[in-house]
Design a protein around this motif. Structure first.
Motif, PDB file in Angstrom:
ATOM      1  N   THR A  25      12.062 -13.117  92.017  1.00  0.00           N
ATOM      2  CA  THR A  25      12.017 -14.086  93.063  1.00  0.00           C
ATOM      3  C   THR A  25      10.507 -13.848  93.779  1.00  0.00           C
ATOM      4  O   THR A  25      10.084 -14.792  94.161  1.00  0.00           O
ATOM      5  CB  THR A  25      12.843 -13.466  94.424  1.00  0.00           C
ATOM      6  N   ILE A  26       9.755 -12.817  93.742  1.00  0.00           N
ATOM      7  CA  ILE A  26       8.467 -12.573  94.412  1.00  0.00           C
ATOM      8  C   ILE A  26       7.577 -13.026  93.669  1.00  0.00           C
ATOM      9  O   ILE A  26       6.642 -13.854  93.958  1.00  0.00           O
ATOM     10  CB  ILE A  26       8.217 -11.015  94.251  1.00  0.00           C
ATOM     11  N   GLU A  27       7.567 -13.170  92.098  1.00  0.00           N
ATOM     12  CA  GLU A  27       6.711 -13.826  91.247  1.00  0.00           C
ATOM     13  C   GLU A  27       6.784 -15.352  90.948  1.00  0.00           C
ATOM     14  O   GLU A  27       6.065 -15.623  90.190  1.00  0.00           O
ATOM     15  CB  GLU A  27       6.590 -13.038  89.948  1.00  0.00           C
ATOM     16  N   SER A  28       7.882 -15.617  91.483  1.00  0.00           N
ATOM     17  CA  SER A  28       8.436 -17.093  91.055  1.00  0.00           C
ATOM     18  C   SER A  28       7.340 -18.250  91.359  1.00  0.00           C
ATOM     19  O   SER A  28       6.608 -18.186  92.671  1.00  0.00           O
ATOM     20  CB  SER A  28       9.410 -17.624  91.546  1.00  0.00           C
ATOM     21  N   SER A  29       6.984 -18.972  90.469  1.00  0.00           N
ATOM     22  CA  SER A  29       5.831 -20.042  90.948  1.00  0.00           C
ATOM     23  C   SER A  29       6.348 -21.412  91.667  1.00  0.00           C
ATOM     24  O   SER A  29       5.370 -22.207  92.105  1.00  0.00           O
ATOM     25  CB  SER A  29       4.976 -20.330  89.705  1.00  0.00           C
ATOM     26  N   THR A  30       7.520 -21.545  91.610  1.00  0.00           N
ATOM     27  CA  THR A  30       8.112 -22.923  92.307  1.00  0.00           C
ATOM     28  C   THR A  30       9.373 -22.479  93.071  1.00  0.00           C
ATOM     29  O   THR A  30       9.877 -21.455  93.066  1.00  0.00           O
ATOM     30  CB  THR A  30       8.645 -24.141  91.194  1.00  0.00           C
ATOM     31  N   SER A  31       9.422 -23.439  93.983  1.00  0.00           N
ATOM     32  CA  SER A  31      10.653 -23.128  95.295  1.00  0.00           C
ATOM     33  C   SER A  31      11.779 -23.144  94.332  1.00  0.00           C
ATOM     34  O   SER A  31      12.795 -22.419  94.659  1.00  0.00           O
ATOM     35  CB  SER A  31      10.508 -24.121  96.169  1.00  0.00           C
ATOM     36  N   HIS A  34      11.893 -19.966  92.489  1.00  0.00           N
ATOM     37  CA  HIS A  34      12.268 -18.988  93.538  1.00  0.00           C
ATOM     38  C   HIS A  34      13.881 -18.853  94.336  1.00  0.00           C
ATOM     39  O   HIS A  34      14.548 -17.757  94.520  1.00  0.00           O
ATOM     40  CB  HIS A  34      11.344 -18.952  94.689  1.00  0.00           C
ATOM     41  N   GLN A  35      14.202 -19.866  94.330  1.00  0.00           N
ATOM     42  CA  GLN A  35      15.767 -20.029  94.868  1.00  0.00           C
ATOM     43  C   GLN A  35      16.733 -19.583  93.840  1.00  0.00           C
ATOM     44  O   GLN A  35      17.681 -18.915  94.256  1.00  0.00           O
ATOM     45  CB  GLN A  35      15.859 -21.466  95.384  1.00  0.00           C
ATOM     46  N   SER A  38      16.370 -15.958  94.258  1.00  0.00           N
ATOM     47  CA  SER A  38      16.862 -15.302  95.179  1.00  0.00           C
ATOM     48  C   SER A  38      18.442 -15.449  95.135  1.00  0.00           C
ATOM     49  O   SER A  38      18.864 -14.351  95.698  1.00  0.00           O
ATOM     50  CB  SER A  38      16.378 -15.988  96.486  1.00  0.00           C
TER      51      SER A  38
END
Length: 84
Positions: A25-31, A34-35, A38
């Motif tokens: 989650t912290i290192e994800s490069s796109t939303s 990330h979602q 998360s």
């Protein structure tokens, strides 16, 4: 392997999965990535909580009640650090 040992192993694995999802989650490069991480983290934290509750119910994960004096001491320590 007994039930207690099995549950301890499952809990340790689930905690490891939570750690991986947190870093994802912290290192994800796109939303969207990330979602996805998360959501997976949230689900894994729920599973970890359920496993913990089951173990605590059976007395396999005892928790000690903190003394109020110790709680107050830590609270005072950190509130004084924030004031500086």
């Amino acid at each position: 392997m007994g039930d207690k040992n099995l549950m301890e192993n499952i809990l340790l694995l689930e905690k490891g999965v939570c750690d991986l999802f947190l870093h994802g989650t912290i290192e994800s490069s796109t939303s969207s990535v990330h979602q996805a991480f998360s959501t997976a983290l949230h689900d894994s934290l729920g599973m970890q909580d359920t496993i913990y509750d089951m173990m605590a119910e059976k007395g396999w994960y005892p928790a000690e009640q903190a003394e109020q004096k110790k709680i107050d001491s830590v609270r005072q320590k950190f509130s004084s650090q924030q004031a500086n």
